[in-house]
Design a protein around this motif. Structure first.
Motif, PDB file in Angstrom:
ATOM      1  N   SER A  78       0.610  -1.237  -0.074  1.00  0.00           N
ATOM      2  CA  SER A  78      -0.045   0.071   0.083  1.00  0.00           C
ATOM      3  C   SER A  78       0.818   1.267  -0.054  1.00  0.00           C
ATOM      4  O   SER A  78       0.161   2.416  -0.083  1.00  0.00           O
ATOM      5  N   HIS A 110      -6.459   3.428   3.337  1.00  0.00           N
ATOM      6  CA  HIS A 110      -5.826   2.127   4.049  1.00  0.00           C
ATOM      7  C   HIS A 110      -6.321   2.609   5.570  1.00  0.00           C
ATOM      8  O   HIS A 110      -5.872   3.265   6.377  1.00  0.00           O
ATOM      9  N   HIS A 155      -6.404  -4.494  -2.343  1.00  0.00           N
ATOM     10  CA  HIS A 155      -6.208  -4.100  -0.826  1.00  0.00           C
ATOM     11  C   HIS A 155      -6.938  -2.811  -0.427  1.00  0.00           C
ATOM     12  O   HIS A 155      -6.599  -2.283   0.434  1.00  0.00           O
ATOM     13  N   PRO A 181      -7.934  -3.603   4.518  1.00  0.00           N
ATOM     14  CA  PRO A 181      -6.768  -2.879   5.357  1.00  0.00           C
ATOM     15  C   PRO A 181      -6.902  -3.328   6.703  1.00  0.00           C
ATOM     16  O   PRO A 181      -7.901  -3.438   7.284  1.00  0.00           O
ATOM     17  N   SER A 222      -3.191  -1.950  -2.953  1.00  0.00           N
ATOM     18  CA  SER A 222      -4.147  -0.803  -2.779  1.00  0.00           C
ATOM     19  C   SER A 222      -4.210  -0.124  -3.994  1.00  0.00           C
ATOM     20  O   SER A 222      -3.215   0.083  -4.945  1.00  0.00           O
ATOM     21  N   ALA A 230     -11.581   1.186  -5.584  1.00  0.00           N
ATOM     22  CA  ALA A 230     -10.233   0.388  -5.665  1.00  0.00           C
ATOM     23  C   ALA A 230     -10.671  -0.716  -6.867  1.00  0.00           C
ATOM     24  O   ALA A 230      -9.494  -0.807  -7.761  1.00  0.00           O
TER      25      ALA A 230
END
Length: 267
Positions: free
Chosen positions: A64, A118, A114, A154, A90, A136
């Motif tokens: 990430s 986050h 991901h 996350p 991410s 995403a």
């Protein structure tokens, strides 16, 4: 003809206690209906491992942020002839590092989501959870050229609400059974020991390719070599899932004490 019925007081008491117990049990089941295992068929399950007799494991890497660890890890996989692995990226990182995402794809590795920002999804509204996953999905699909089907949330943070929304968006939520703890920078030897001592058939192994995980690239060749010497082969998460039925774990209400160890870090 007169009929007489003799009532046994002890039997009546036992019957009454039985009825009360059944009613109480039914009430508990109803009250706790949202705390029952997510492994029930009508609910989506977070996947920690796959029960199988085959000696297969999935190496997984979360990314990430940063750009100094991913390529050495890709090189370590290549040098050790590991052609199957899964990277959970991410979307913010993917957008900033499209060239690295392409290298992951070109190497033939699986791309999972991901998430977008986050942050812990359990603290978000339903609408925001949906927006994070969809945002995403759009970015990672565009950058990688592949639409991800798997998501590792996350911090590994989720509850039944998050699972439900992810399932509605056709995602499988992926956790792990073996945490390398590389994100804590415990040193190469300890990372290797943790993975080798905990790995088992059908295992999903958690590692990181973000910049803060400074020992992963050094530990990886040893992990691969030792697992191979034990007869293990490496597969993607989707290949692992295709082996058999997946195993789920209990996901309680967030208001209750959680038996799930959430993976809290800043990657």
């Amino acid at each position: 003809m007169n009929m007489f019925y003799v009532i046994n007081g002890k039997k009546v008491k036992r019957y009454m206690l039985l009825i009360v117990a059944l009613l109480f049990a039914g009430g508990v089941v109803y009250a706790e209906r949202d705390n029952i295992s997510v492994f029930s068929p009508e609910q989506p399950a977070a996947i920690y491992s796959v029960p199988t007799d085959k000696k297969v494991v999935a190496l997984t890497f979360d990314i990430s942020w940063g750009d100094t660890r991913a390529e050495p890890i890709l090189q370590a996989l290549k040098e050790n002839n590991v052609t199957q692995a899964t990277f959970f990226v991410s979307s913010v990182w993917s957008k900033s590092h499209p060239e690295i995402v392409q290298k992951i794809v070109e190497a033939g590795y699986e791309i999972g989501s991901h998430g977008h920002k986050h942050e812990n999804y359990t603290k978000l509204s339903d609408e925001d959870i949906r927006s994070q996953i969809q945002t995403a999905h759009a970015i990672i699909s565009e950058v990688s050229g592949k639409a991800p089907e798997l998501i590792r949330l996350p911090n590994g943070d989720f509850d039944k609400r998050v699972l439900r929304i992810a399932g509605e968006l056709n995602y499988k939520v992926i956790q792990w059974d073996t945490d390398s703890m590389d994100w804590m920078n415990i040193g190469t030897d300890k990372i290797v020991e943790r993975v080798i001592s905990r790995a088992h058939p059908g295992d999903i192994i958690l590692m990181h390719a973000s910049d803060a995980a400074i020992h992963t690239q050094d530990a990886l060749p040893h992990i691969i070599s030792k697992l191979r010497s034990q007869g293990y082969e490496f597969v993607t998460v989707n290949q692992l899932i295709s082996q058999t039925e997946v195993s789920g774990k209990v996901v309680p209400d967030k208001s209750a004490a959680s038996p799930i160890e959430l993976h809290q870090h800043s990657f």
